[in-house]
Design an enzyme around this catalytic site. Structure first.
Site, PDB file in Angstrom:
ATOM      1  N   LYS A 174      39.587  41.628  35.807  1.00 56.82           N
ATOM      2  CA  LYS A 174      40.588  40.767  36.456  1.00 56.82           C
ATOM      3  C   LYS A 174      41.995  41.227  36.056  1.00 56.82           C
ATOM      4  O   LYS A 174      42.152  42.127  35.236  1.00 56.82           O
ATOM      5  CB  LYS A 174      40.355  39.309  36.066  1.00 56.82           C
ATOM      6  CG  LYS A 174      38.893  38.894  35.975  1.00 56.82           C
ATOM      7  CD  LYS A 174      38.104  39.043  37.267  1.00 56.82           C
ATOM      8  CE  LYS A 174      36.670  38.537  37.059  1.00 56.82           C
ATOM      9  NZ  LYS A 174      35.792  38.761  38.206  1.00 56.82           N
TER      10      LYS A 174
HETATM   11  C1  LIG Z   1      34.404  37.921  37.764  1.00 58.47           C
HETATM   12  C2  LIG Z   1      33.951  36.780  38.544  1.00 58.47           C
HETATM   13  C3  LIG Z   1      33.201  35.751  37.966  1.00 58.47           C
HETATM   14  C4  LIG Z   1      32.676  35.821  36.555  1.00 58.47           C
HETATM   15  O1  LIG Z   1      33.687  35.835  35.587  1.00 58.47           O
HETATM   16  P1  LIG Z   1      33.273  36.014  34.044  1.00 58.47           P
HETATM   17  O2  LIG Z   1      34.514  35.628  33.300  1.00 58.47           O
HETATM   18  O3  LIG Z   1      32.892  37.449  33.865  1.00 58.47           O
HETATM   19  O4  LIG Z   1      32.146  35.084  33.765  1.00 58.47           O
HETATM   20  C5  LIG Z   1      32.887  34.655  38.746  1.00 58.47           C
HETATM   21  N1  LIG Z   1      33.277  34.564  40.031  1.00 58.47           N
HETATM   22  C6  LIG Z   1      33.976  35.557  40.628  1.00 58.47           C
HETATM   23  C7  LIG Z   1      34.401  35.399  42.060  1.00 58.47           C
HETATM   24  C8  LIG Z   1      34.325  36.698  39.908  1.00 58.47           C
HETATM   25  O5  LIG Z   1      34.994  37.681  40.519  1.00 58.47           O
END
Ligand SMILES: *Cc1c(COP(=O)(O)O)cnc(C)c1O
Length: 368
Positions: A174
């Protein structure tokens, strides 16, 4: 993707280690306050990931066995998994072909009397028009999966502003990262207090509060909770990263504008862009291959040969073995997008020459 990390993060983490307090403590509290302010939420509760944040959000809505929760299949699989953690059934809604997000119509099409909640995903950073979805679903509660959406805007405000329940991710994929980590934001301070308790074993007071007390203080365990805590090591890093967010978004939007310019020379390839109702942070810059162009995997192979690290587009959970037994819902847009899209490299230090090389290589690969 490459996270933007510097000496400031390293120093902030070292300071926490030297302090001797490395678990959830003052840095987590500070990060929560700053994050809530940034996304205009009344409260923010740090958790171990967006996945655990989504689980807590559904849990506080009372989602349980026998319930259905509407989610897009066109998302990272954690969105659907969080529903299963509650013993409930994810029901997949299709998405809009331009934004990749659910709409009022696609959600309404799969609502049943058993629908207990809807998860609206701001996929890849593109804001979903949550108000438009809400207008079609009566009073069914909505949880926003804002894993990708820090720094995106919706109807002129940050994604998250005034939202009842939203979950965020700080995975290195992210825009800002704590290694692993997440946040749940809410407009309801009482709900915030309950989320804070649930992430820490259901304890009536946190370990940090007991540590700060003068005399002996005994905690109670008020309900069955979880260990979904973030550490002060992670939060110290998150505080520095949060300070970089605006600059990161600005840079990514610059890089996206340049990709759009270059891609104008590759007819038939359509690229993700801002929807009418907001702005994306361009966490993922995806492109859709036109009809008559080669298979996505062949294009990816062509790019790899040219030294370009692209990735398949956003996945479709209902096509994965973990969900294949649930019957085959009709999700034509999802299946088209996932089969025909790919994600181009974007990171803070991508150069103009590199972008030119990416798009030239793509132009060759789609003609092969
Ligand atoms: C990355 C992501 C997640 C999971 O996030 P984590 O912090 O790795 O658990 C959930 N939903 C979406 C849309 C994502 O892109």
């Amino acid at each position: 993707m490459r996270p933007l990390l510097g000496e400031e993060e390293a120093a902030a983490v070292a300071e926490v280690v030297r302090s001797g307090w490395v678990a959830q403590g003052p840095r987590v509290a500070e990060f929560e306050g700053r994050f809530a302010e940034r996304v205009q939420a009344a409260d923010a509760v740090a958790v171990s990931s967006c996945t655990t944040g989504l689980h807590l959000a559904l849990h506080v809505l009372g989602v349980g066995p026998g319930d259905e929760v509407v989610v897009p299949s066109f998302s990272f699989i954690a969105t659907a998994n969080a529903v299963r953690y509650c013993g409930a059934t994810p029901v997949f809604a299709d998405v809009d072909p331009t934004t990749g997000n659910v709409t009022g119509a696609t959600v309404k099409a799969v609502l049943t009397p058993a629908t207990k909640a809807v998860i609206v995903v701001h996929q890849g950073g593109v804001p979903a028009d949550v108000a438009e979805v809400r207008a079609s679903i009566g009073d069914v509660p909505v949880v926003e999966d804002a894993a990708c959406a820090a720094g995106s805007t919706l109807h002129g405000a940050p994604v998250g502003a005034g939202v009842h329940l939203a979950a965020w991710s700080f995975h290195p994929r992210k825009l800002i990262t704590t290694g692993e980590g997440g946040m749940v934001t809410t407009d309801d301070p009482e709900l915030g207090a309950r989320l804070r308790r649930l992430r820490e074993h259901g304890m009536s007071m946190s370990a940090a509060q007991r540590h700060a007390a003068k005399g002996p203080v005994l905690e109670d365990y008020l309900e069955t909770g979880f260990n979904y805590r973030m550490t002060d090591i992670q939060a110290a890093m998150g505080l520095v990263q949060l300070g970089r967010l605006d600059g990161i978004v600005e840079r990514r939007r610059e890089l996206a504008a340049r990709y759009h310019e270059l891609l104008a020379e590759v007819p038939g390839v359509r690229a993700v862009t801002d929807p009418a109702h907001g702005t994306t942070n361009y966490q993922s810059f995806w492109v859709l291959l036109g009809d008559g162009m080669p298979e996505r995997n062949a294009v990816l192979a062509g790019l790899a040969e040219a030294g370009v690290s692209a990735r398949r587009g956003i996945m479709a959970a209902h096509l994965e073995p973990a969900y294949a037994g649930d019957g085959a819902p009709e999700l034509p847009v999802t299946e088209h997008l996932t089969a025909r899209s790919l994600i181009l490299p974007v990171h803070h230090d991508l150069t103009e020459d590199e972008q030119q090389h990416v798009v030239r290589s793509l132009a060759v690969a789609v003609r092969a």
